[in-house]
Scaffold this motif. Structure first.
Motif, PDB file in Angstrom:
ATOM      1  N   ALA A  81      15.364  48.783  46.048  1.00 44.05           N
ATOM      2  CA  ALA A  81      14.239  48.558  45.135  1.00 44.05           C
ATOM      3  C   ALA A  81      13.351  47.433  45.653  1.00 44.05           C
ATOM      4  O   ALA A  81      12.118  47.512  45.561  1.00 44.05           O
ATOM      5  CB  ALA A  81      14.765  48.223  43.740  1.00 44.05           C
ATOM      6  N   ASP A 122       2.882  52.951  47.347  1.00 44.95           N
ATOM      7  CA  ASP A 122       3.713  53.902  48.091  1.00 44.95           C
ATOM      8  C   ASP A 122       2.913  54.567  49.209  1.00 44.95           C
ATOM      9  O   ASP A 122       3.419  54.778  50.313  1.00 44.95           O
ATOM     10  CB  ASP A 122       4.263  54.971  47.141  1.00 44.95           C
ATOM     11  N   LEU A 168      10.716  49.854  38.377  1.00 45.62           N
ATOM     12  CA  LEU A 168       9.949  49.646  39.607  1.00 45.62           C
ATOM     13  C   LEU A 168       8.453  49.524  39.298  1.00 45.62           C
ATOM     14  O   LEU A 168       7.757  48.680  39.872  1.00 45.62           O
ATOM     15  CB  LEU A 168      10.163  50.828  40.559  1.00 45.62           C
ATOM     16  N   ALA A 227      14.903  54.035  50.770  1.00 46.50           N
ATOM     17  CA  ALA A 227      14.319  53.528  49.518  1.00 46.50           C
ATOM     18  C   ALA A 227      13.446  54.594  48.857  1.00 46.50           C
ATOM     19  O   ALA A 227      13.366  54.658  47.625  1.00 46.50           O
ATOM     20  CB  ALA A 227      13.495  52.267  49.801  1.00 46.50           C
ATOM     21  N   PHE A 228      12.829  55.428  49.672  1.00 53.29           N
ATOM     22  CA  PHE A 228      12.001  56.501  49.107  1.00 53.29           C
ATOM     23  C   PHE A 228      12.834  57.701  48.671  1.00 53.29           C
ATOM     24  O   PHE A 228      12.462  58.410  47.742  1.00 53.29           O
ATOM     25  CB  PHE A 228      10.930  56.927  50.115  1.00 53.29           C
ATOM     26  N   ARG A 252      11.130  48.733  48.260  1.00 53.09           N
ATOM     27  CA  ARG A 252      10.058  49.541  47.651  1.00 53.09           C
ATOM     28  C   ARG A 252       8.966  48.631  47.067  1.00 53.09           C
ATOM     29  O   ARG A 252       7.775  48.927  47.175  1.00 53.09           O
ATOM     30  CB  ARG A 252      10.681  50.419  46.575  1.00 53.09           C
ATOM     31  N   ILE A 276      13.756  52.061  54.904  1.00 56.73           N
ATOM     32  CA  ILE A 276      12.562  52.336  54.086  1.00 56.73           C
ATOM     33  C   ILE A 276      12.592  53.794  53.618  1.00 56.73           C
ATOM     34  O   ILE A 276      12.285  54.092  52.454  1.00 56.73           O
ATOM     35  CB  ILE A 276      11.295  52.024  54.903  1.00 56.73           C
ATOM     36  N   GLY A 291       6.961  47.021  49.788  1.00 53.82           N
ATOM     37  CA  GLY A 291       5.989  48.016  50.233  1.00 53.82           C
ATOM     38  C   GLY A 291       5.598  47.845  51.687  1.00 53.82           C
ATOM     39  O   GLY A 291       6.442  47.564  52.548  1.00 53.82           O
ATOM     40  N   THR A 343       2.762  52.185  52.105  1.00 56.23           N
ATOM     41  CA  THR A 343       4.034  52.082  52.833  1.00 56.23           C
ATOM     42  C   THR A 343       4.246  53.311  53.716  1.00 56.23           C
ATOM     43  O   THR A 343       4.565  53.185  54.903  1.00 56.23           O
ATOM     44  CB  THR A 343       5.198  51.955  51.836  1.00 56.23           C
ATOM     45  N   HIS A 396      12.509  54.351  37.722  1.00 57.63           N
ATOM     46  CA  HIS A 396      11.062  54.450  37.919  1.00 57.63           C
ATOM     47  C   HIS A 396      10.310  53.433  37.049  1.00 57.63           C
ATOM     48  O   HIS A 396       9.388  52.759  37.524  1.00 57.63           O
ATOM     49  CB  HIS A 396      10.596  55.879  37.596  1.00 57.63           C
ATOM     50  N   PRO A 449       8.314  59.614  45.690  1.00 57.67           N
ATOM     51  CA  PRO A 449       7.019  59.522  45.014  1.00 57.67           C
ATOM     52  C   PRO A 449       6.709  60.833  44.296  1.00 57.67           C
ATOM     53  O   PRO A 449       7.082  61.918  44.768  1.00 57.67           O
ATOM     54  CB  PRO A 449       6.026  59.285  46.153  1.00 57.67           C
TER      55      PRO A 449
END
Lengths: 60, 213
Positions: free
Chosen positions: B17, B76, A18, B48-49, B20, B45, B23, B79, A15, B54
């Protein structure tokens, strides 16, 4: 197939890394050209020292 | 396109990554050039999440909270929103809460703070795509002069990645029919000539497409 090569929840992302990568801050220092008064003397000296224009040879 | 990249990558985690970080720009070929969205790309995608879901709590906008998580939450949101728009509710079941904007969301023409605000808008430039609309876009509509000043300042500082990001909002505003205080076309071409690197090249390509809309 993607699901055969990468399985969900096998990979976790950092996290903090990123967040840092997404921040995209502006450049900390400006690279704009700045006014330098001392450069005027150098430019004048270069103009005075520059060679003269070539002249047409007379004997042609 | 991105699914093939994840499959062939030596480090699939790095590839996820990258998706991400890219986006909503992952969908740029779909929303700007009419390319079809392949289900495998949508799955990549979503993957990736799933690798880093989130947060459920909405981060506070700066200066009340740190800027990084707030920016990430907005990106996020962009996206996930665009993925939902393109695949429908029956597609990937991803959710990302929409963060709030700071109180000084859009500076007035004669107000100070346009420099910092325009840089922050540049950090949210992945939202400047057709199919996305929200408070960030409304803030851009309210302050085209601040964005024009910010893009010009970044060009004068020779900070071309920042200039490319802010100019993208100007290109988006132009495609949205907003009257601009400067011509975005030559600005984007100037930045495209001088900016180096992949990300500014992508931002410039998207700006060109937005101007052509």
């Amino acid at each position: 197939m993607l699901s055969q090569t990468v399985r969900p929840r096998e990979i976790t992302l950092d996290h903090h890394a990123l967040t840092m990568a997404m921040a995209e801050p502006e450049a900390p220092f400006s690279d704009a050209p700045v006014y330098a008064p001392e450069a005027a003397g150098v430019l004048l000296l270069l103009a005075l020292l520059s060679p003269r224009e070539p002249k047409e040879p007379k004997d042609l | 396109m991105v699914a093939a990249h994840v499959e062939s990558a030596q480090d699939p985690g790095a590839a996820l990554a990258a998706i991400r970080i890219l986006g909503a720009d992952t969908f740029a070929p779909v929303v700007l050039a009419g390319a079809p969205l392949h289900p495998e790309d949508a799955a990549a995608i979503a993957l990736a999440f799933s690798a880093l879901p989130p947060g459920r709590d909405v981060p506070l906008p700066p200066p009340a909270g740190p800027e990084g998580p707030w920016l990430m939450a907005w990106r996020d949101w962009g996206t996930v929103t665009l993925l939902t728009v393109l695949t429908g509710r029956g597609g990937a079941r991803l959710t990302a809460p929409r963060p709030a904007l700071p109180a000084d969301a859009a500076p007035a023409d004669d107000a100070a703070g346009w420099a910092e605000w325009s840089v922050r808008m540049g950090q949210l430039s992945t939202l400047a795509l057709p199919g996305l609309d929200g408070p960030v876009h409304d803030a851009a509509r309210r302050s085209p002069l601040a964005l024009a000043r910010g893009a010009t300042r970044a060009v004068l500082r020779r900070d071309y990645p920042t200039a490319a990001r802010i100019a993208r909002w100007l290109a988006w505003l132009r495609s949205d029919g907003v009257r601009l205080p400067l011509d975005a076309g030559p600005l984007v071409e100037h930045i495209g000539l001088l900016a180096g690197g992949d990300r500014p090249a992508l931002d410039t390509a998207i700006s060109r497409r937005l101007i052509a809309l």
